[in-house]
Design an enzyme around this catalytic site. Structure first.
Site, short mmCIF file in Angstrom:
data_model
loop_
_atom_site.label_atom_id
_atom_site.label_comp_id
_atom_site.label_asym_id
_atom_site.label_seq_id
_atom_site.Cartn_x
_atom_site.Cartn_y
_atom_site.Cartn_z
CB CYS A 15 100.82 -3.94 -1.11
SG CYS A 15 101.49 -4.40 0.24
CG HIS A 43 100.01 -11.97 9.14
ND1 HIS A 43 99.19 -11.02 9.60
CD2 HIS A 43 100.89 -12.45 10.18
CE1 HIS A 43 99.60 -10.82 10.70
NE2 HIS A 43 100.63 -11.45 11.16
CB CYS A 97 103.33 -0.47 5.55
SG CYS A 97 102.63 0.43 4.25
CG HIS A 125 96.51 -7.83 12.79
ND1 HIS A 125 97.52 -6.90 12.28
CD2 HIS A 125 96.45 -8.53 11.27
CE1 HIS A 125 97.92 -7.05 11.11
NE2 HIS A 125 97.23 -8.22 10.54
CD GLU A 127 97.51 -1.80 10.45
OE1 GLU A 127 97.61 -2.72 9.53
OE2 GLU A 127 96.63 -0.99 10.42
CB THR A 164 96.06 -0.05 7.06
OG1 THR A 164 96.73 -1.23 7.39
CG2 THR A 164 96.56 0.92 7.58
CB CYS A 196 95.71 0.13 2.85
SG CYS A 196 96.89 -0.41 1.53
CB SER A 224 97.21 -12.64 5.08
OG SER A 224 96.70 -11.71 4.49
CG ASN A 226 95.90 -8.59 2.73
OD1 ASN A 226 95.89 -9.25 1.78
ND2 ASN A 226 96.96 -8.04 3.32
S1 SF4 Z 1 99.07 -0.95 4.52
FE1 SF4 Z 1 98.55 -1.54 2.21
S2 SF4 Z 1 100.57 -1.04 1.45
FE2 SF4 Z 1 101.23 -1.03 3.39
S3 SF4 Z 1 101.59 -3.11 3.88
FE3 SF4 Z 1 99.44 -3.13 4.40
S4 SF4 Z 1 98.37 -3.85 2.55
FE4 SF4 Z 1 100.58 -3.16 2.00
#
Ligand code: SF4
Length: 283
Positions: A15, A43, A97, A125, A127, A164, A196, A224, A226
């Site tokens: 991304c 990750h 990000c 996590h 984040e 996100t 996101c 990871s 995502n």
């Molecule tokens: S928020 Fe979205 S664009 Fe930003 S690092 Fe995570 S996956 Fe990538």
């Protein structure tokens, strides 16, 4: 035996947030030499190893800092961590990000406006730990409304944001349950969509491809968020496997399959995706 058709999802892989972080870290490494990152850049083992060859290495704790330069990863960090780094006179390279930054600002503004803040996300996590940091003492991270109920909190004003990279439908369902359960008891519930869009686009493309495939392979880090969500989205519809490198693909998965779909997590390097495609074509 006919070779299976291998199709890539319309949207997949690295991304802009991770690409931006890689660029900033490469520039910094060529200027300063060795750089520490607080936790892995993203990750993905392949990506972390590639950057380590350039001198960019993850540390688990500030006490392990090797030099005077430390990078904050795409996942961001809370204000206490940032103050601690500054107190140690360590120079910061901030690769948070911009989408995570927006989520941090939303969490902070809700807390400052007097809302209790619920973060729909995995409390372990990095984040989410950062997001919680921006809420002061007013935040809690949960993946299930029951966890909030069990925490004993009964806020009169409730702010809701999401990690996100969560799945959109799961966030909507969570918010609906929250309103059903707490709505009658609260004065105000304010929901901010901090998902996101890049991740959402990749999830939608993976789902569409899963509907046309007999096998889906997701390439990405096992830790990871995502990449794991891509597996979660595809697996109810089709046999789905998560691999971190092309070597992990098993020939037996392809037996009797004519249509194979490929997607990749947001921190998977382009080369890793191409290696996977080449491997699948060679089998
Ligand atoms: S928020 Fe979205 S664009 Fe930003 S690092 Fe995570 S996956 Fe990538």
């Amino acid at each position: 035996m006919k070779n299976p058709e291998i199709v890539k999802a319309d949207k997949l892989g690295l991304c802009f947030g991770v690409r931006r972080a890689i660029k900033l870290l490469k520039e910094a490494a060529s200027k300063y030499g060795e750089i520490d990152t607080l936790g892995p850049v993203a990750h993905n083992r392949v990506l972390v190893e590639t950057l380590a060859d350039l001198g960019v290495k993850p540390i688990a704790h500030l006490d392990q800092a090797r030099g005077g330069i430390l990078a904050i990863t795409t996942h961001g960090a809370g204000p206490t961590v940032l103050s601690e780094i500054k107190a140690r006179h360590i120079r910061i390279i901030d690769t948070t990000c911009p989408i995570v930054r927006k989520a941090q600002n939303a969490a902070k503004e809700l807390a400052e406006a007097g809302f209790d803040v619920v973060i729909f996300g995995d409390a372990e996590h990095s984040e989410v730990k950062g997001l919680l940091g921006w809420t002061g003492e007013k935040g809690i991270a949960v993946l299930d409304v029951k966890q909030l109920y069990e925490s004993g909190r009964s806020p009169s004003r409730l702010g809701v944001v999401s990690q996100t990279t969560q799945i959109q439908s799961a966030f909507i369902e969570f918010a609906a349950q929250l309103i059903r359960m707490l709505g009658p008891k609260t004065e105000e519930i304010r929901l901010v969509n901090t998902l996101c869009k890049v991740t959402q686009g990749q999830q939608e493309a993976a789902l569409e491809l899963a509907g046309k495939s007999q096998l889906m392979i997701v390439i990405g880090g096992s830790s990871s968020a995502n990449a794991r969500h891509l597996v979660e989205i595809c697996s109810p519809f089709v046999e789905t496997h998560l691999v971190e490198t092309a070597d992990e693909v098993k020939t037996s998965w392809l037996v009797g399959k004519d249509h194979v779909g490929v997607t990749a997590g947001a921190s998977t390097p382009d080369e890793a995706v191409e290696e996977l495609i080449a491997k699948l074509r060679s089998l």
